[in-house]
Design a protein around this motif. Sequence first.
Motif, PDB file in Angstrom:
ATOM      1  N   PHE A  36      44.436  27.437  -5.681  1.00 40.97           N
ATOM      2  CA  PHE A  36      45.529  26.723  -5.691  1.00 40.97           C
ATOM      3  C   PHE A  36      46.842  27.371  -6.433  1.00 40.97           C
ATOM      4  O   PHE A  36      47.800  27.389  -5.606  1.00 40.97           O
ATOM      5  N   LYS A  37      46.445  27.988  -7.477  1.00 42.72           N
ATOM      6  CA  LYS A  37      47.723  28.438  -8.336  1.00 42.72           C
ATOM      7  C   LYS A  37      48.111  29.736  -7.584  1.00 42.72           C
ATOM      8  O   LYS A  37      49.243  29.799  -7.404  1.00 42.72           O
ATOM      9  N   LEU A  38      47.121  30.463  -6.735  1.00 39.29           N
ATOM     10  CA  LEU A  38      47.446  31.630  -5.905  1.00 39.29           C
ATOM     11  C   LEU A  38      48.561  31.425  -4.713  1.00 39.29           C
ATOM     12  O   LEU A  38      49.578  31.826  -4.383  1.00 39.29           O
ATOM     13  N   VAL A  39      47.968  30.028  -3.942  1.00 35.42           N
ATOM     14  CA  VAL A  39      48.687  30.051  -2.779  1.00 35.42           C
ATOM     15  C   VAL A  39      50.114  29.332  -3.008  1.00 35.42           C
ATOM     16  O   VAL A  39      50.969  29.551  -2.337  1.00 35.42           O
ATOM     17  N   CYS A  40      49.961  28.742  -4.147  1.00 39.19           N
ATOM     18  CA  CYS A  40      51.328  28.165  -4.622  1.00 39.19           C
ATOM     19  C   CYS A  40      52.460  29.287  -5.079  1.00 39.19           C
ATOM     20  O   CYS A  40      53.641  29.234  -4.722  1.00 39.19           O
ATOM     21  N   ALA A  41      51.852  30.285  -5.872  1.00 43.89           N
ATOM     22  CA  ALA A  41      52.660  31.342  -6.212  1.00 43.89           C
ATOM     23  C   ALA A  41      53.012  32.294  -5.023  1.00 43.89           C
ATOM     24  O   ALA A  41      54.159  32.836  -4.956  1.00 43.89           O
ATOM     25  N   CYS A  42      52.108  32.461  -4.067  1.00 39.36           N
ATOM     26  CA  CYS A  42      52.519  33.626  -3.001  1.00 39.36           C
ATOM     27  C   CYS A  42      52.805  32.786  -1.701  1.00 39.36           C
ATOM     28  O   CYS A  42      53.466  33.484  -0.796  1.00 39.36           O
ATOM     29  N   GLY A  43      52.751  31.227  -1.378  1.00 41.27           N
ATOM     30  CA  GLY A  43      53.309  30.797  -0.352  1.00 41.27           C
ATOM     31  C   GLY A  43      51.992  30.740   0.938  1.00 41.27           C
ATOM     32  O   GLY A  43      52.216  29.676   1.592  1.00 41.27           O
ATOM     33  N   LEU A  69      47.792  14.881  -1.111  1.00 44.06           N
ATOM     34  CA  LEU A  69      46.694  15.742  -1.516  1.00 44.06           C
ATOM     35  C   LEU A  69      47.013  17.324  -1.705  1.00 44.06           C
ATOM     36  O   LEU A  69      46.541  17.879  -2.621  1.00 44.06           O
ATOM     37  N   ARG A  70      48.290  17.539  -1.160  1.00 51.38           N
ATOM     38  CA  ARG A  70      48.348  19.066  -1.281  1.00 51.38           C
ATOM     39  C   ARG A  70      49.180  19.244  -2.828  1.00 51.38           C
ATOM     40  O   ARG A  70      49.066  20.506  -3.171  1.00 51.38           O
ATOM     41  N   MET A  71      49.716  18.272  -3.360  1.00 53.03           N
ATOM     42  CA  MET A  71      50.196  18.408  -4.569  1.00 53.03           C
ATOM     43  C   MET A  71      49.313  18.535  -5.767  1.00 53.03           C
ATOM     44  O   MET A  71      49.375  18.783  -7.000  1.00 53.03           O
ATOM     45  N   LEU A  72      47.962  18.284  -5.359  1.00 58.12           N
ATOM     46  CA  LEU A  72      46.654  18.271  -6.523  1.00 58.12           C
ATOM     47  C   LEU A  72      46.358  19.714  -6.982  1.00 58.12           C
ATOM     48  O   LEU A  72      46.682  20.672  -6.156  1.00 58.12           O
ATOM     49  N   PRO A  73      46.281  20.145  -8.361  1.00 52.98           N
ATOM     50  CA  PRO A  73      46.002  21.388  -8.803  1.00 52.98           C
ATOM     51  C   PRO A  73      44.678  21.970  -8.224  1.00 52.98           C
ATOM     52  O   PRO A  73      44.431  23.157  -8.488  1.00 52.98           O
ATOM     53  N   ASP A  74      43.870  21.132  -7.527  1.00 52.60           N
ATOM     54  CA  ASP A  74      42.688  21.738  -7.000  1.00 52.60           C
ATOM     55  C   ASP A  74      42.655  21.259  -5.561  1.00 52.60           C
ATOM     56  O   ASP A  74      41.258  20.981  -4.939  1.00 52.60           O
ATOM     57  N   ALA A  75      43.612  21.054  -4.644  1.00 50.95           N
ATOM     58  CA  ALA A  75      43.636  20.769  -3.357  1.00 50.95           C
ATOM     59  C   ALA A  75      42.949  21.867  -2.571  1.00 50.95           C
ATOM     60  O   ALA A  75      42.870  23.092  -2.656  1.00 50.95           O
ATOM     61  N   PRO A  76      42.167  21.315  -1.612  1.00 47.62           N
ATOM     62  CA  PRO A  76      41.230  22.208  -0.884  1.00 47.62           C
ATOM     63  C   PRO A  76      41.981  23.099   0.027  1.00 47.62           C
ATOM     64  O   PRO A  76      43.129  22.516   0.684  1.00 47.62           O
ATOM     65  N   LEU A  77      41.817  24.370   0.417  1.00 46.02           N
ATOM     66  CA  LEU A  77      42.535  25.422   1.165  1.00 46.02           C
ATOM     67  C   LEU A  77      42.239  24.921   2.794  1.00 46.02           C
ATOM     68  O   LEU A  77      43.110  25.146   3.464  1.00 46.02           O
ATOM     69  N   ILE A  78      41.179  24.452   2.842  1.00 48.70           N
ATOM     70  CA  ILE A  78      40.650  24.071   4.300  1.00 48.70           C
ATOM     71  C   ILE A  78      40.024  22.702   4.423  1.00 48.70           C
ATOM     72  O   ILE A  78      39.416  22.179   3.512  1.00 48.70           O
ATOM     73  N   LEU A  79      40.368  21.850   5.259  1.00 53.97           N
ATOM     74  CA  LEU A  79      39.872  20.569   5.693  1.00 53.97           C
ATOM     75  C   LEU A  79      39.199  20.650   7.176  1.00 53.97           C
ATOM     76  O   LEU A  79      40.176  21.135   8.046  1.00 53.97           O
ATOM     77  N   TYR A  80      38.157  20.377   7.373  1.00 53.50           N
ATOM     78  CA  TYR A  80      37.555  20.184   8.639  1.00 53.50           C
ATOM     79  C   TYR A  80      37.752  18.806   9.124  1.00 53.50           C
ATOM     80  O   TYR A  80      37.371  17.751   8.479  1.00 53.50           O
ATOM     81  N   CYS A  81      38.081  18.734  10.282  1.00 53.77           N
ATOM     82  CA  CYS A  81      38.526  17.200  10.714  1.00 53.77           C
ATOM     83  C   CYS A  81      37.613  16.816  11.959  1.00 53.77           C
ATOM     84  O   CYS A  81      37.618  17.639  12.867  1.00 53.77           O
TER      85      CYS A  81
END
Length: 438
Positions: A42-49, A109-121
């Motif tokens: 999560f830290k990486l995707v937030c920093a890099c977009g 959910l996106r704001m969580l510091p451990d939000a999953p990068l992928i959700l299967y639906c």
Amino acid sequence: MDLSANMRRCPRWRELDAEQRKEYWASLALRHCRGLGARSCFKLVCACGSAHAAVQRNAEWTAFGLRPEPGAALRSGAWRVTAREEWDAAVRLNPRILLWTDPLYPPLLRMLPDAPLILYCDGDVSLLTSPCFAVVGARKAGDQARAVAAHMAQYLAAGGLAVVSGMAQGIDAVVHGSALRQIGRSIGVLGTGIDIAYPQSNRGLFERMRRDGLLLSEFAPGTRPQPGNFPIRNRIISGLSLGVLVVEAAERSGSLITARLALEQNREVYAVPGAALDSHNFGTHNLVRQGARPVFSAEDILRDLAPRLRDYGVSRQRLQALGEAERSAAAQDEPAAVAEECRLSAPSSEARALVPAAAAPEPGAVPAAAENRGADLQGVSEEGRRILAALHRHGALQADDLAAAASLESAALNAALISLELLGQVRRLPGARYEALA
């Protein structure tokens, strides 16, 4: 929001375009990279977009506060073996895939510091645009707790909330079954792959959730039940939700993990206190001691959340109408035909006071209020009459089409539909469609 647009934004694997496939593969790279946990990802995707940008910038990871080892592990390519296994599993199953970068990804959910990068639906992804509320509790719940859980889920979902739970036995199953029959319906978060029904006793419920609700999983397709996965998925149950209600929990209940996570996520936590000396309720008693709000009706929760629900178009008048309907049903002191998962042959007198007398009908059943198609419309608002006229004129309609046919704004339509459902005048069908019963 238009359902078909939601479906396009949450495509099946084979419908992913080139950019989405790159983002999916990069998300797998991060998730399967040794030394990276959910918080680091999560830290990486937030920093890099995006995950793709994070992978491209792996040489900079130490500047984002990470140790050198994960970057080296990514460059080694060791992650490719297990990432490829998940990729191939997704190719075979062809599930809907919701990436962290997708606009439909739930904002809470996106704001969580451990939000999953992928959700299967699997199911109706439009439910992700609804206000969500979690109801959890014991797997081996007593009859009274099941009746209370069914009652709470029914009225919260009637208020337009998507009721979230974990698809376990006991309280979870009752909650999903009751909420599915109401306008808000239900979201189930799995501790297995999106294609694995667990426990097997919930197979029927699993199929109903796929058809009328929504199932979510962060785990790769085909993932079998493993004890460690269920506490992990609990952060998604609470993370999706405005608040969490715990119904019956012992001192070491898994439901208390969800409550603790909710507190960490700055969510509201509620508890049904239960009998003072019953060990099955010691967990909820401790929650109340720690600051959870004791509740005795769904109206307590809806009133408390009213300011936030207005952001979703849920008006004060609509909540007042639901509160009046709930009190009226409880005052009749009659047992309800609550969700079939309850299997209550003789509810106690204490449970009866908490269960609505006019429970939602089984699919295909006609409520008593609608048995006579010539029943008068006393108590039906002007908006309700316009809705009924449109349904009689056009037949069953999807909510957006119904709003246009009845010349009503979305908020007014939803409020009137709830009243009509409680009066037995309309019934909700899969896909947010409605038909007249009177």
